[in-house]
Design a protein around this motif. Structure first.
Motif, PDB file in Angstrom:
ATOM      1  N   TYR A 113       0.848  -1.186   0.000  1.00  0.00           N
ATOM      2  CA  TYR A 113       0.000   0.000   0.000  1.00  0.00           C
ATOM      3  C   TYR A 113       0.883   1.235   0.000  1.00  0.00           C
ATOM      4  CZ  TYR A 113       1.021   0.406   5.022  1.00  0.00           C
ATOM      5  OH  TYR A 113       1.656   0.547   6.237  1.00  0.00           O
ATOM      6  N   MET A 114       0.311   2.379  -0.346  1.00  0.00           N
ATOM      7  CA  MET A 114       1.080   3.607  -0.495  1.00  0.00           C
ATOM      8  C   MET A 114       1.073   4.442   0.786  1.00  0.00           C
ATOM      9  SD  MET A 114       2.078   2.965  -3.443  1.00  0.00           S
ATOM     10  CE  MET A 114       1.593   2.019  -4.889  1.00  0.00           C
ATOM     11  N   SER A 115       2.237   4.903   1.161  1.00  0.00           N
ATOM     12  CA  SER A 115       2.396   5.740   2.345  1.00  0.00           C
ATOM     13  C   SER A 115       1.635   7.052   2.203  1.00  0.00           C
ATOM     14  CB  SER A 115       3.882   6.030   2.560  1.00  0.00           C
ATOM     15  OG  SER A 115       4.075   7.170   3.377  1.00  0.00           O
ATOM     16  N   GLY A 116       0.830   7.371   3.205  1.00  0.00           N
ATOM     17  CA  GLY A 116       0.104   8.638   3.178  1.00  0.00           C
ATOM     18  C   GLY A 116       1.038   9.836   3.250  1.00  0.00           C
ATOM     19  N   GLY A 117       2.148   9.682   3.944  1.00  0.00           N
ATOM     20  CA  GLY A 117       3.083  10.789   4.105  1.00  0.00           C
ATOM     21  C   GLY A 117       3.728  11.236   2.813  1.00  0.00           C
ATOM     22  N   ALA A 118       3.872  10.315   1.861  1.00  0.00           N
ATOM     23  CA  ALA A 118       4.485  10.661   0.578  1.00  0.00           C
ATOM     24  C   ALA A 118       3.452  11.140  -0.434  1.00  0.00           C
ATOM     25  CB  ALA A 118       5.234   9.452   0.016  1.00  0.00           C
ATOM     26  N   GLY A 119       2.180  11.026  -0.085  1.00  0.00           N
ATOM     27  CA  GLY A 119       1.124  11.354  -1.025  1.00  0.00           C
ATOM     28  C   GLY A 119       0.902  10.198  -1.985  1.00  0.00           C
ATOM     29  N   TYR A 120      -0.256  10.190  -2.641  1.00  0.00           N
ATOM     30  CA  TYR A 120      -0.491   9.154  -3.643  1.00  0.00           C
ATOM     31  C   TYR A 120      -1.406   9.662  -4.739  1.00  0.00           C
ATOM     32  CZ  TYR A 120      -3.757   8.289   0.273  1.00  0.00           C
ATOM     33  OH  TYR A 120      -4.618   8.427   1.336  1.00  0.00           O
ATOM     34  N   VAL A 121      -1.320   8.975  -5.878  1.00  0.00           N
ATOM     35  CA  VAL A 121      -2.023   9.390  -7.089  1.00  0.00           C
ATOM     36  C   VAL A 121      -2.943   8.277  -7.558  1.00  0.00           C
ATOM     37  CG1 VAL A 121      -1.784  10.278  -9.430  1.00  0.00           C
ATOM     38  CG2 VAL A 121      -0.002  10.727  -7.754  1.00  0.00           C
ATOM     39  N   LEU A 122      -4.204   8.598  -7.741  1.00  0.00           N
ATOM     40  CA  LEU A 122      -5.181   7.641  -8.248  1.00  0.00           C
ATOM     41  C   LEU A 122      -5.530   7.985  -9.690  1.00  0.00           C
ATOM     42  CD1 LEU A 122      -5.546   7.381  -5.109  1.00  0.00           C
ATOM     43  CD2 LEU A 122      -7.960   6.930  -5.558  1.00  0.00           C
ATOM     44  N   HIS A 141     -14.695   1.947   6.732  1.00  0.00           N
ATOM     45  CA  HIS A 141     -13.806   2.679   7.637  1.00  0.00           C
ATOM     46  C   HIS A 141     -13.629   1.835   8.897  1.00  0.00           C
ATOM     47  CE1 HIS A 141     -12.432   5.681  10.530  1.00  0.00           C
ATOM     48  NE2 HIS A 141     -12.074   6.432   9.500  1.00  0.00           N
ATOM     49  N   LYS A 142     -12.779   0.812   8.804  1.00  0.00           N
ATOM     50  CA  LYS A 142     -12.544  -0.077   9.944  1.00  0.00           C
ATOM     51  C   LYS A 142     -11.490   0.480  10.891  1.00  0.00           C
ATOM     52  CE  LYS A 142     -13.594  -4.257   7.255  1.00  0.00           C
ATOM     53  NZ  LYS A 142     -13.048  -5.537   6.738  1.00  0.00           N
ATOM     54  N   SER A 143     -10.632   1.316  10.366  1.00  0.00           N
ATOM     55  CA  SER A 143      -9.497   1.810  11.143  1.00  0.00           C
ATOM     56  C   SER A 143      -9.220   3.251  10.756  1.00  0.00           C
ATOM     57  CB  SER A 143      -8.266   0.930  10.876  1.00  0.00           C
ATOM     58  OG  SER A 143      -7.078   1.558  11.305  1.00  0.00           O
ATOM     59  N   ALA A 144      -8.542   3.981  11.634  1.00  0.00           N
ATOM     60  CA  ALA A 144      -8.169   5.361  11.353  1.00  0.00           C
ATOM     61  C   ALA A 144      -6.843   5.453  10.598  1.00  0.00           C
ATOM     62  CB  ALA A 144      -8.067   6.149  12.661  1.00  0.00           C
ATOM     63  N   VAL A 145      -6.197   4.317  10.350  1.00  0.00           N
ATOM     64  CA  VAL A 145      -4.910   4.316   9.643  1.00  0.00           C
ATOM     65  C   VAL A 145      -5.191   4.520   8.154  1.00  0.00           C
ATOM     66  CG1 VAL A 145      -2.762   3.085   9.221  1.00  0.00           C
ATOM     67  CG2 VAL A 145      -3.994   2.752  11.373  1.00  0.00           C
ATOM     68  N   GLU A 146      -5.172   5.761   7.750  1.00  0.00           N
ATOM     69  CA  GLU A 146      -5.642   6.170   6.425  1.00  0.00           C
ATOM     70  C   GLU A 146      -5.004   5.413   5.271  1.00  0.00           C
ATOM     71  OE1 GLU A 146      -4.703   9.693   3.300  1.00  0.00           O
ATOM     72  OE2 GLU A 146      -3.931   9.785   5.331  1.00  0.00           O
ATOM     73  N   ASP A 147      -3.659   5.444   5.190  1.00  0.00           N
ATOM     74  CA  ASP A 147      -3.006   4.864   4.019  1.00  0.00           C
ATOM     75  C   ASP A 147      -3.193   3.351   3.936  1.00  0.00           C
ATOM     76  OD1 ASP A 147      -1.374   4.416   6.221  1.00  0.00           O
ATOM     77  OD2 ASP A 147       0.360   5.476   5.407  1.00  0.00           O
ATOM     78  N   LEU A 148      -3.151   2.675   5.080  1.00  0.00           N
ATOM     79  CA  LEU A 148      -3.345   1.232   5.100  1.00  0.00           C
ATOM     80  C   LEU A 148      -4.765   0.862   4.681  1.00  0.00           C
ATOM     81  CD1 LEU A 148      -2.533  -1.658   5.738  1.00  0.00           C
ATOM     82  CD2 LEU A 148      -2.971  -1.187   8.163  1.00  0.00           C
ATOM     83  N   GLU A 149      -5.752   1.572   5.217  1.00  0.00           N
ATOM     84  CA  GLU A 149      -7.143   1.280   4.879  1.00  0.00           C
ATOM     85  C   GLU A 149      -7.437   1.574   3.415  1.00  0.00           C
ATOM     86  OE1 GLU A 149      -9.904  -0.022   6.748  1.00  0.00           O
ATOM     87  OE2 GLU A 149      -8.143  -0.734   7.803  1.00  0.00           O
ATOM     88  N   LEU A 150      -6.877   2.673   2.903  1.00  0.00           N
ATOM     89  CA  LEU A 150      -7.078   2.977   1.495  1.00  0.00           C
ATOM     90  C   LEU A 150      -6.414   1.909   0.634  1.00  0.00           C
ATOM     91  CD1 LEU A 150      -7.194   6.300  -0.294  1.00  0.00           C
ATOM     92  CD2 LEU A 150      -5.588   4.613  -1.190  1.00  0.00           C
ATOM     93  N   GLY A 151      -5.226   1.463   1.044  1.00  0.00           N
ATOM     94  CA  GLY A 151      -4.539   0.412   0.304  1.00  0.00           C
ATOM     95  C   GLY A 151      -5.316  -0.888   0.286  1.00  0.00           C
ATOM     96  N   GLN A 152      -5.952  -1.219   1.405  1.00  0.00           N
ATOM     97  CA  GLN A 152      -6.760  -2.430   1.469  1.00  0.00           C
ATOM     98  C   GLN A 152      -7.965  -2.303   0.538  1.00  0.00           C
ATOM     99  OE1 GLN A 152      -6.062  -5.414   3.632  1.00  0.00           O
ATOM    100  NE2 GLN A 152      -7.256  -5.948   1.810  1.00  0.00           N
ATOM    101  N   CYS A 153      -8.571  -1.131   0.522  1.00  0.00           N
ATOM    102  CA  CYS A 153      -9.706  -0.883  -0.369  1.00  0.00           C
ATOM    103  C   CYS A 153      -9.271  -1.009  -1.827  1.00  0.00           C
ATOM    104  CB  CYS A 153     -10.291   0.499  -0.109  1.00  0.00           C
ATOM    105  SG  CYS A 153     -11.671   0.945  -1.196  1.00  0.00           S
ATOM    106  N   MET A 154      -8.131  -0.440  -2.169  1.00  0.00           N
ATOM    107  CA  MET A 154      -7.627  -0.525  -3.535  1.00  0.00           C
ATOM    108  C   MET A 154      -7.443  -1.984  -3.965  1.00  0.00           C
ATOM    109  SD  MET A 154      -7.116   2.618  -4.895  1.00  0.00           S
ATOM    110  CE  MET A 154      -8.776   2.833  -4.284  1.00  0.00           C
ATOM    111  N   GLU A 155      -6.833  -2.775  -3.094  1.00  0.00           N
ATOM    112  CA  GLU A 155      -6.621  -4.180  -3.424  1.00  0.00           C
ATOM    113  C   GLU A 155      -7.949  -4.914  -3.583  1.00  0.00           C
ATOM    114  OE1 GLU A 155      -3.261  -6.817  -1.947  1.00  0.00           O
ATOM    115  OE2 GLU A 155      -4.903  -7.484  -0.654  1.00  0.00           O
TER     116      GLU A 155
END
Length: 211
Positions: A113-122, A141-155
């Motif tokens: 998954y992509m690090s939120g701190g580095a930004g990401y492009v969809l 929204h299972k967790s507040a860990v933004e980048d991990l949750e977004l990465g799980q959604c993407m997968e």
């Protein structure tokens, strides 16, 4: 992505620098500020609210600006982007591909998954699938860990985690400050080593030239 207290201390500098190279720039905050301007997402502030802010920001973009762009960059108000380099990298892909880019971490999600701190492009297709994921109940929204949750959604939605390294296998997205990446030393038991999807390449400072 910003906050009410950061508009005149952080966001203003992005507004006056690299964001001018974007086709369109939207500042998203918990509350609206018409004079800056910043769009209010009707959320609270704090790290536990980051994913809510991201979800609502993408929902807003999908509703109001989806057909105005091919690629959608999410960055925080302490991020710096060389937009010409980003355009060059994205020129190898098309917006109808289900793919997204950033600094790729390898734990917790099979494809990473992509690090939120580095930004990401969809890509446009990826944004479409992100919105559909919540509509169909596949993403949540299972967790507040933004980048991990977004990465799980993407997968879960079949969006590929792209490789943003250049032709010499050097990273182009960086999650920490420039001095950390330039002068920091990463022992092999460092968490950065453990998280980084690709091998970390360290070079001697004698090979770095400043102009």
């Amino acid at each position: 992505m910003t906050a009410p207290d950061h508009l005149q201390t952080k966001a203003i500098h992005l507004k006056n620098s690299w964001t001018r190279h974007c086709n369109k720039i939207l500042f998203m905050s918990s509350t609206a500020n018409e004079s800056f301007p910043a769009i209010g997402l009707d959320t609270q502030e704090g790290r536990d609210q980051l994913y809510w802010k991201t979800i609502r920001a993408f929902q807003y973009i999908y509703k109001h600006h989806f057909h105005e762009a091919d690629w959608f960059l999410k960055a925080d108000d302490d991020t710096y982007v060389v937009v010409d380099n980003l355009r060059w990298m994205l020129s190898n892909y098309t917006p109808d591909q289900p793919i997204y880019f950033g600094k790729r971490f390898k734990l917790f999600v099979k494809q990473g998954y992509m690090s939120g701190g580095a930004g990401y492009v969809l890509s446009k297709e990826s944004l479409q699938r992100f919105i559909e994921g919540f509509h169909k109940g596949i993403c949540s929204h299972k967790s507040a860990v933004e980048d991990l949750e977004l990465g799980q959604c993407m997968e879960n939605m079949g969006v590929i985690a792209g490789d943003t390294r250049d032709s010499e296998k050097r990273e182009s997205f960086h999650p920490f400050t420039p001095d950390f990446h330039l002068f920091g030393h990463f022992p092999e038991d460092n968490a950065y080593y453990q998280y980084s999807y690709y091998p970390i390449i360290e070079v001697s400072l004698t090979h770095i030239f400043f102009c």
